[in-house]
Enzyme design. Structure first.
Site, mmCIF file in Angstrom:
data_model
loop_
_atom_site.group_PDB
_atom_site.id
_atom_site.type_symbol
_atom_site.label_atom_id
_atom_site.label_comp_id
_atom_site.label_asym_id
_atom_site.label_seq_id
_atom_site.Cartn_x
_atom_site.Cartn_y
_atom_site.Cartn_z
ATOM 1 N N LYS A 1 50.358 -47.594 -9.789
ATOM 2 C CA LYS A 1 48.858 -47.082 -9.061
ATOM 3 C C LYS A 1 48.452 -45.883 -9.867
ATOM 4 O O LYS A 1 49.213 -44.925 -10.281
ATOM 5 C CB LYS A 1 49.062 -47.370 -7.849
ATOM 6 C CG LYS A 1 49.158 -48.383 -7.044
ATOM 7 C CD LYS A 1 48.763 -48.470 -5.537
ATOM 8 C CE LYS A 1 48.833 -50.124 -5.365
ATOM 9 N NZ LYS A 1 48.751 -50.134 -3.607
ATOM 10 N N ARG B 1 56.596 -54.061 -2.942
ATOM 11 C CA ARG B 1 55.758 -54.882 -4.090
ATOM 12 C C ARG B 1 55.678 -54.260 -5.397
ATOM 13 O O ARG B 1 54.887 -52.960 -5.430
ATOM 14 C CB ARG B 1 54.563 -55.153 -3.099
ATOM 15 C CG ARG B 1 53.559 -56.198 -3.808
ATOM 16 C CD ARG B 1 52.237 -56.264 -3.090
ATOM 17 N NE ARG B 1 51.388 -57.211 -3.675
ATOM 18 C CZ ARG B 1 50.456 -56.808 -4.625
ATOM 19 N NH1 ARG B 1 50.238 -55.663 -4.948
ATOM 20 N NH2 ARG B 1 49.567 -57.889 -4.995
#
Length: 282
Positions: free
Chosen positions: A223, A258
């Site tokens: 991210k 995840r």
């Protein structure tokens, strides 16, 4: 919190669980367009299973900040053939990453076991009912708004308290609809309507999310907040900072991770777990 139940399956959470990301989209921030074709998706899924994925999360709509949504018909066309193929070919449970109840129901019929709702049941009032009626497991995430607007809504009086309240309300809504408590996990939603400092605060205070009494899922993989730390604009070059957050998460009691890079994440998680095993009373 030793396990999480899905439709006709159970995840063993006595050790860290790895959720592999499979985006069948043209515009996801890290791997958009790579796995649109069902056969390409199957080959990537096989690789993640070989590397130790415990569950695969299939998404047909990008939810990166600023992304525009797609129609139900487009999302269904992307995910249903892939889920049908994976359910036939692979031995691991499948999750559908969607905020649309119609897509979630179709995914369950196609062979999925879990619903991963980034809105925590906020975007579609029918989602909790679908989860209850199909017996799906349910991942509830916090976000401040829909993806196209969420980074315009990043101001909080009490970030952690407000996320906890949001997730608690999602749990209550799920239970009221008939979802069994052992099917629910929560996700604080790193990167979804948070500032750089907010994302770091969530990581520092991960143990507080254990107060909800349900397994915590952490999604930090590749991210942008990690890129900002290291001045790394290429998401595919953010493996090492992702792995650092996996290790921190294990030490904080997070049970599910995840990730895009299943093999490295699994090895780091199991190593961290050897040092920081989970509290057996939870």
């Amino acid at each position: 919190m030793h396990s999480l139940t899905g439709r006709s399956c159970r995840l063993d959470l006595r050790r860290p669980c790895i959720m592999g990301i499979l985006n069948v989209t043209p515009d996801s921030f890290s791997d958009g367009g790579r796995f649109l074709a069902p056969r390409a998706a199957l080959e990537q899924a096989r690789l993640m299973v070989a590397e130790g994925a415990d569950v695969l999360d299939v998404g047909g709509e990008s939810t990166r900040p600023g992304s525009q949504g797609v129609s139900e018909e487009e999302e269904l066309a992307r995910v249903v053939p892939v889920i049908e193929l994976l359910a036939r070919e692979l031995p691991v449970p499948l999750s559908i990453d969607t905020t649309k109840s119609r897509v979630a129901r179709a995914a369950m019929v196609a062979g999925a076991h879990f619903i991963n709702d980034i809105s925590g049941l906020r975007f579609d009032p029918g989602m909790a009912r679908v989860a209850a009626e199909t017996g799906a497991g349910l991942f509830l995430m916090h976000t401040s708004h829909r993806p196209e607007r969420m980074q315009a809504h990043v101001d909080y009086q009490d970030l952690i308290g407000e996320i906890l309240d949001y997730l608690r309300q999602g749990m209550e809504d799920a239970l009221a609809a008939g979802v069994e408590v052992d099917k629910i996990a929560v996700d604080p939603g790193i990167g979804f309507g948070k500032t750089q400092e907010g994302n770091l605060e969530i990581l520092r205070r991960l143990p507080e999310f254990l107060r909800l009494g349900r397994p915590v899922l952490l999604g930090t993989s590749r991210k942008s907040f990690l890129g900002a730390i290291l001045d790394q604009p290429d998401p595919r070059q953010r493996l090492y900072p992702t792995l650092a957050t996996v290790a921190l998460g294990v030490a904080a009691g997070v049970r599910i991770f995840r990730v895009h890079d299943v093999g490295p994440a699994r090895e780091v998680a199991l190593t961290a777990f050897a040092v920081h095993p989970y509290d057996s009373s939870n």
